[in-house]
Structures are given as structure tokens and as C-alpha cells.
Write an enzyme that holds these catalytic residues in place. Sequence first.
Site, short mmCIF file in Angstrom:
data_model
loop_
_atom_site.label_atom_id
_atom_site.label_comp_id
_atom_site.label_asym_id
_atom_site.label_seq_id
_atom_site.Cartn_x
_atom_site.Cartn_y
_atom_site.Cartn_z
N ASP A 1 0.93 -0.99 -0.11
CA ASP A 1 -0.10 0.15 -0.05
C ASP A 1 0.91 1.28 0.15
OD1 ASP A 1 -2.36 1.58 0.35
OD2 ASP A 1 -1.96 1.67 2.45
N ASP B 1 -1.31 -0.61 6.05
CA ASP B 1 -1.37 -0.16 7.50
C ASP B 1 -2.49 -0.68 8.16
OD1 ASP B 1 -3.13 1.49 6.15
OD2 ASP B 1 -2.27 3.26 6.69
N ASP C 1 -6.96 -0.71 4.10
CA ASP C 1 -6.47 -1.86 3.10
C ASP C 1 -7.12 -3.16 3.73
OD1 ASP C 1 -4.44 -1.77 4.77
OD2 ASP C 1 -3.07 -1.12 3.46
#
Lengths: 232, 744
Positions: free
Chosen positions: B393, B595, B599
Amino acid sequence: MMELLLVFMAGFLGSSHCVGMCGGFALSIGGASPSLWRNTQRQLFYTAGRVFTYSVLGAFMGFGGWRLSREFPALVNAPAVLALIAGVLLVYQGLATANVRPRRSRSDGRTPCLAGSFLANFLTAPGFGNVFLAGVFTGLLPCGLLYAMLALAGGTGDVFAGMAVMAVFGLGTAPLMLLAGCGGSLLTLRRRQHMLKIAAWCVVLTGVVSLARGVSFLQLSASAAPACLFCN
Amino acid sequence: MTSRTAAPAAYCDHCGLPVAAVAANEPRYCCFGCRFAAAVAQESGDTGQLRWTLTRLGLAIFFSMNVMVFTLVLWSYDVYETPLEHGEAAFALRDLLRSVCLLLTAPVLLLLGAPLVENAWHDLRHGIFGVDFLMLLGVAAAFGYSIFSLVTNGPHVYFEVACMVLVVLTLGRWLEATGKLKTTEALRALEKLLPQSVRLIKNNVEHSVALESLQPGDEVLVLPGERIPIDGLITQNRASIDEQIVTGESMLCHKGPLDTVYAGSLNLDGALTIQVTAPPSESTLQRLLDAVVASAHAPGRWQRAADRWTRWFLPAVVSIAVLTVAVHGATGGVQPALLAGLSVLLIACPCALGLATPMAVWAALGRAALAGVLFRDGDALARLAQVDLFCFDKTGTLTTGQPVVENVVLADPAQRCDVLNLAGALAAVCSHRLTTAIKQFAPEPPLAMPSGPLPHDVTLHPGLGVSADFGGVIGVVGLGSRRFMEERGWSIPESLREVLHGASADERSLACLAHGGSVRAVFFFREQLRPEAAGAIKQLQTDGARVAVLSGDHTAAVLAPIAAVSVQVHTSLLPTDKQKMLSKLGGNVVAMVGDGVNDAPALAAADVGIALGCGADLSRDAADICLLGNDLDRLIWGIQFSRATVQTIKWNLIWAFSYNTIGVLLAAAGWLHPVFAALAMAASSLMVVSNSLQLQNFPLPPSAAPAKGVDDTSDSHDGVNDALSALAGNGRAEEFAAAGGGLS
């Protein structure tokens, strides 16, 4: 007999080396004792344990040597080879202690964790039985001098002779260990250093005698070998 | 917490590792070794006791040594091979030696046989048909046959076999248990961090109460230098707090009233009053510990394979033993049959096979937790080693989440100094990541007059910006979004309007500064890459893995340094798109690093989901692996460590399996004496244990490495200090000194 005397001397004088390795154990045994007499008793039991273990190991080596020489009489002259190994080990050990050969630096000083926790339980426990057992297990600790002596015991090729060598060696280590355990520092540093030097050369001497013995054994078997060929 | 980390059934009372059988209301041990070791430990705790258990073992060893010597004498005189040559005396000597052996063997049987019988009986009552029971049978057979032989003047006695098997079995199992205890040492060190008793404040009076008795709403006092025992809100005072143990963040943070504090973090310099927000059993540190313990319980793929083998092993071994006894009995008589059967049982004991995986996994999970890497289960640990595609990410993972000012566009360049000073002064009074960036902005060239006027009447407009009255000629100043400017009716000069239009097409983040009724400057921000990101990605690629970046927005410029090392970058992805992207990119084993905020679907969908910075909130994410801190180097460490672990497991299994197979063949052929079989069995288990414990010497990542001079292995006597120094980051000592220096 001469040999046993030398073994005793090697044990006696070599034990300044033992004091370095096992003196700490001896001290911790005496640590909690209220009186000198009580401490001496504990030390005696401890030493008896060590001598016991050495004797057992000696018996094993004697048996092993006997089996080797019996199984492979023509191939390997087991007592000769063992005597030679013992000789080399003793000379090496002696020279290392005498600082002629550079000493291996002590590896990080971390105690072997499992063995350490095991021994500690006995060392500090009350009762003579536990102290005796502490001696029994201390006798199993790795030690170069011990290995050399064990090779010597193996060279005898007899259970009782092997036991005798190791018992005499163990008894030889007793006086100084007793002193170390009881008196702490009855000997001055200078005297201890002197002692160490003499001890080292005494160990070398035992090694040389063992080497000579091995060589004479080899010559014996060399002269005996053709006879065997004719026999068969 | 996800269902994967559901509370495990039971733990061994000695080593803390999971046990399969659950028996209520009595001490639980996972094996005979632990039962024995627990007895030893209990007695050494109580100095008044005679430490009977250990003395018992010692005495048994002593007696066995005697038995061995007498047996050697028996053998060396070979009295039973050619007794006739030596005459009657040899027979008498032989009988004497045999009787002595019997006398010395009996105490060994009593000393060591009794606890083994107890254990086997306990197992049988709970329906467990264990190996210990079989070995007892073997020992009893050897002893019984020897007595029979002694009485009937038979050719052989096997007292030494009975002794040695008992001694080696007990000693080996006990050492095994000691090794197991070491695998959970790191965890216990963490557990001991929290104090047992806390200072409860009730009606302004201080009471000392047990930590467990705290309830949400209680107020506790935590003095400087103490660990915060519980999650809560600060109600009084301020302090510098070291939260590395829970957040992995090595910077100290300064907290005051209404700030949240976490159990396990260290209060450095303030006497804090804290209102409890969660019961002790749900505190951050406790959940962290629970997660690690639960992970040890979740059986991995390797573990299931080993379990399957072990299930087949026992019946197979018993059949082979029975067959061996039958064949040797038919061809060579009772005594070789007995010896061969006993050897088969001893050598085939699947102890090493059973230990091969769990020992390595348990040792590894503890070590990893110490390094700030939490694995949900042993499987995640093993899978990480095989990942060939890493998807990252962007925001908050590859970038720090704290933007920096990229450039400032001014309506009138002549006003530069005044405008920047106003922005700095206004940014200083509120905390938002954009104002923080403005605060930290050091313009080039530097300002002629570095400080400006001070604001008063500061008003925060949530979601829009901040305004304040600077008085005098300046008046009201506003700092905020373009919408904020338009809502307040502040005009935007033509030069800036163009810039803003271009920016909105690029979705760049920005802030406008206005005073005197019109916008004077526009600040543009950009995200910054984590300093270790490029290095970490390069390392991954060097190791042969592919790397892709999945970004939610399309501001990919920040990734320039990474793109230089040939990374696929996919932008403008919705959270669900990221999830689809994972399968589209097509790796064999795919890892998603994020994190855990936006996501989560991708983390859950990936073969290995890795979440950063989740120390303070373990339950939030669906990740298989949690990095306590925000440090990507921990990821690299975790991969290397998981490879080392898988390697260890493989070697353990190969060793245990081949040892068992070869050993059983030798023993069934009758070529392996039971004493050597027992020694080999103990040596094999100990090798597996010590091989696994090697993982605890795996170097910790530099940022988690202990301070200079402290050994980083966990076999130091002071496990707590070890854990502490390992968890305390570099330079921690200096920071601590600085904090202390500030006080004095």
C-alpha cells in the site's frame, strides 16, 4: 607401580589446573558451612564423588581398551595406540598450561546452560548425599587433563587397571581441591603460579613416559606380527 | 480479534506450551519431562525441602554407574562364554557379580520407575496410550528376565539395560522440558513487565491493590520510572512516555490530560493519574501476549503433517516391535527377541519427530515478538519465507503519513516574509498533519525575520481550517482548504486561481493562507517516502521477489526513487480494486503490506497479510503478521527470520524422520543394543531441541537491538532485562538521560 606414582603426581600437581576449573564448585560447596570441620567433611564427600566418577570412567576405558585389543589384535595394537594418544594429549595439555604453547582463549565464559542448572541444584543443597552427587557429576565435566588420563586408562587394557589409574589420578587431585575448598587462599598467588609451572612439566613428563610406553608396545607387536603369520 | 486467534484450550503448567488433553482441576503437563521438571522446580523454590526429586535422579545415576562397572567386570572376564575353563570359582564369581547388580538395580527401579509408572498411569486414565507405558513394559521385561536368569543360572542378565534406559529416559525428558521452558522465556519476560500491585486512588486516598482487581473507571497513580500497568486516559499531569514496547515507535512521546496511554509503556518523568479504560485482561500488553500465545497454539501445516505421521507412528512401532519379538523369538530364543523388541520401542519413540516443528515454531514466535514482529500462527511464519510477490500500500506504508511542504506559491512575492511568518505562527497553535508540515517548513532562502506576531482568538473550523485574530494592521488570518476560503468569502487572486485549478486536476493536497480579505499564498504538500523504503524494496528484489505498489490516489511522483528500481506501480485503486489486483498480478504466494486502515480487504485476501504499526491496536486488522512499529526493515528481518525458521524445521524433520527409520531398521535386525537405543533417543530429542533453540540467537534487527554491551541472546539469567534492552531502541539511553537531565 612407578606409573601409578607418576599418575598420582600428575593428578596432584595437575590439580592446580583443576582448581582453576572446579575450584569454584569446591568453594560454593563450602560456602554455606558453619564450621571448618563441617566444610572439610563436605569437601571430602565431594572429592569422593569425583574419584568415584573417575574410577567408573576408568573402568569403561579399561574395558574398551581390552575389547579393542581383543577384537583387532593383528590390525591395531590398541594399548600402544591409546598410550600414544594419551602421551600426545598429556604433552599438549602440559605445554599449554606451562604457556609454552599458546592457550586457547576461554570461550565467552557462558556456562553450559542445562548442565549448569543441574549441578547448581546439588552444589548448594544440604546433606552429604547431595554433595557426593555433585562430585559425581562434576567428574563428568569436560577437561583436557581428564581425557588424557582416560586415554592412559584405556591403554591399560584391563577394567581394574583402568579403574586404578583413574582412582589414583582422582586421589592425586584431592589434596589441592580440599585446600582450595577449605582454605580458600592458603596459598599465595606467587606460590600458586610456581605450582602451576611445576604441575605443567609434570604433566608433560607423564605424557613422555606414556609415549615411550606406546612406542615400546609398537615394537613388541611389530616383532610379534610375523610370528602370527606363521601360526595361521 | 479474529477467530483464528481464539483462546486455546490449555497450557502445560511447566513450560507454558499448549497441551492437547484437557483435564480439569489438576496440574497439566505436556509430557513426562515437564511433570518431572515441575517437581524439581517446586522443590528448588522451597529451600527447606530436600529437593528429593533431583536427588532421586542423582542417586539413580550413581547406582547405575555402579551397575555398569560390575557389568563391565562380568563382561571382561567373559565368565559366561567359557566358564568351564575357570572352574567353580568363576561360576561363584559370576553369581556374586550378578547378585550385586540386582541389588544395585533395585533402587534405580524404585527411584526412577515410580514416577514413570505414575505418569503412565495418569495418561492411561485419561485414555492416552503413550510411549512411556511401552518403555515401562520393556524395562520390566528386561529386569524380570534378568532375575529369571539369575535364579535359573541362565546365560544372560540385563540389569544394566533396565538401569540405563530409565536413567537416560528420565534425564533426556527432563533436559527436553528445560529446553521447552526456554522457548517461552521471552514471553514470560514480557509478562513480568507489569507490576503485580498498583496504586489505586479512591477518594483522594492511595490504596495498594492487585492489578487484576482494577475496573474500568478506577483511577491509578503511576510514578516516574514505572511501567503503566493498564490502558487508560491521563487525568492529571504530563509526562514523557516510552511506548516502544507496544507501538514499536522509538521516539518518546509527550502526553497530558485526556491522552491515551497503553499498558506496558514506560512513564519516564511525571507522576500521572490515569483513569482505567479497559480491564487488565484486555490491556494492550495482555492482548499482545495473548496473540503470541494463541499463535503458538494454532497448528501450522508442518505441524499437521508431523502430527499425521506421529499418529501412524505409534501403531506402526508397536507392530514392528511385536513382529521383531516374534521373529527373533522364533529364530534366536527369548533374550535376543526381548532386547531387539526393547530397542525398537526405544529408538522409534517419536519424541524427536513430535518436537521437530513445535519447538522451532515456539522458539521462533517468541524471538520474533521480541523483535516487534508478531505472527498470527506458525503457518504465517512458514508462508512468509515463500512469498514471491510483495504488494505495498502506498500511503502510510511506503510513505510516512506525515506530508512535507513541497512549495509555496505567493500572490505577491514581495510579501514573502510576512506571509510565511503568519502561516508559521498560526500553524503552531493547532495540530493537524498539514499544519505540522507548515511548522516544520524551513523556506529557502531563509526568512530575514524568523518570528512573527502572536495570534489570539484561535478558532478551529473542523474539516476546513483554522482562523485567528492577530490584531493591529493584520487582523483576521485564515489557513485552510480552498472551500474554507470560498465559504468565508475571501477572494482568490487571478494568479493563484490558475495554480489552484491545475492542482485540483492533480489532486495535490494544499492549504491556502488568507488575510485582509484575500488569499495570499498556497502551500503545496507532498508525501515523503520512508527513509528505509527504497532500501527495503531493493532488498526484496535482490532476494528474487517481485514488488508492486497499489495506491489509492494517483499522486505517484513521490514513488520516483522506488520506481527507479523497477517496481510496478498501480494507482487510483479503490480498496476492493486492491483486492482484485492481488490475484491479477499473479504470484505463487502473494503478500500484501499495508497499514491496515483502508486496505483491510486486501490484507485479508492476500496469502500473507502484513500490517504495519499495529502495536497499540492488535485486534483491528485482518493481518497474518503484525509489525509493531512502522519500520519496513522489520519486514526484511521477518522474512530472513522466517526463512531461518523454515530451514530449522526442515532439518529437524529430516533428522528426526531419517533417524527413526534407520534406527528402527537396525533395532529390528537386532543390531542395536537397548542402551545405545536409549542414548540415541535422548540425543536425538536434545538435538532437535537445541537446534530449535538456535533460533533464539538469531540477531535482532538493528533498531530493536539492545544497547551496547548487553548480549542479545536470551539465555542471560535476567530475562526481563534482556527483553527490556531488546525492546528498547538504539539511543534510548541517551534519550532517557536527556529526559532525566531535563528534570534535574
